[in-house]
Design a protein around this motif. Structure first.
Motif, short mmCIF file in Angstrom:
data_model
loop_
_atom_site.label_atom_id
_atom_site.label_comp_id
_atom_site.label_asym_id
_atom_site.label_seq_id
_atom_site.Cartn_x
_atom_site.Cartn_y
_atom_site.Cartn_z
N ALA A 40 0.82 -1.21 0.00
CA ALA A 40 0.00 0.00 0.00
C ALA A 40 0.86 1.27 0.00
CB ALA A 40 -0.94 0.00 1.20
N LYS A 85 -2.18 1.88 -4.94
CA LYS A 85 -2.67 2.87 -3.99
C LYS A 85 -3.87 2.30 -3.21
CE LYS A 85 -4.01 7.73 -3.84
NZ LYS A 85 -5.17 7.81 -3.05
N ASP A 86 -3.82 2.44 -1.90
CA ASP A 86 -4.90 2.00 -1.00
C ASP A 86 -5.11 0.48 -1.01
OD1 ASP A 86 -5.44 4.68 -0.26
OD2 ASP A 86 -6.74 4.93 -2.00
N GLN A 96 -5.28 -3.32 0.09
CA GLN A 96 -5.66 -3.92 1.39
C GLN A 96 -5.40 -5.41 1.31
OE1 GLN A 96 -9.84 -3.09 1.65
NE2 GLN A 96 -9.53 -0.97 1.08
#
Length: 191
Positions: A52, A60-61, A63
């Motif tokens: 991340a 991006k972002d 999880q």
């Protein structure tokens, strides 16, 4: 099988108690210890945080979360192996239009840029493995959103070497499993 249960029911209370203790011991040796579980969770969270932190727009972002037996808390030591197999989803919310090859290439390159992960990395048909050799390995399956209204959980397109992407919903399956486990059996006595 019925005969085995009949014999077990016929045992006196002391022998039943010994049998239960013996089975508990066997199951305890198959399951992850609290320390092992914590070490594995620390390892996969570190991988997720590292991915991340990448500046590539696809990551991006990102999880990471467990799926399968790790998510269901039914993990046990595989037969004839010492390692626990830890299955993970690497959800990439910004990979909507990316191809399977783009996703795998970006994730793999970022992991290879890390001094720890670069020597532990192996390709899999549905992603990558970080092989800690000995105690456990992390099987990481990159995935992107699969929008299907009304479907419980977290519907995904997971990368697949043979079909590019495959529909999956490990969180929906886990929620169904959790629901089934929460139901108490109804015991009725025969009259």
């Amino acid at each position: 099988m019925k005969a085995v249960f009949s014999k077990a029911r016929a045992l006196n209370e002391q022998k039943k108690s010994m049998l239960v203790e013996m089975l508990d011991s066997v199951f305890d040796n198959l399951d992850l210890t609290k320390t092992q579980r914590e070490r594995i969770e620390t390892a996969y969270n570190a991988v997720g945080n590292y991915v991340a932190s990448c500046e590539h727009p696809l990551l991006k972002d990102a999880q990471i979360y467990p799926q399968g037996s790790m998510r269901l808390r039914t993990t046990n030591k595989p037969l004839c192996q010492e390692e626990f197999d830890v299955d993970l989803i690497l959800f990439l919310p910004n990979a909507g239009y990316a191809t399977r090859d783009e996703i795998v290439k970006v994730v793999k390159q970022h992991l290879q840029d890390n001094d720890v992960y670069k020597n532990l990395l192996e390709d899999l048909p549905r992603g990558l493995r970080i092989n800690y050799k000995g105690d456990y390995h992390l099987d990481i399956t990159p995935a992107k959103a699969y929008v299907l209204p009304g479907l419980r959980g977290h519907p995904l397109w997971v990368v697949d070497k043979h079909t590019d992407f495959k529909e999956s919903n490990p969180e929906g399956m886990a929620q169904d499993f959790d629901k089934a486990c929460s139901m108490l059996p109804v015991i009725r006595k025969a009259h």
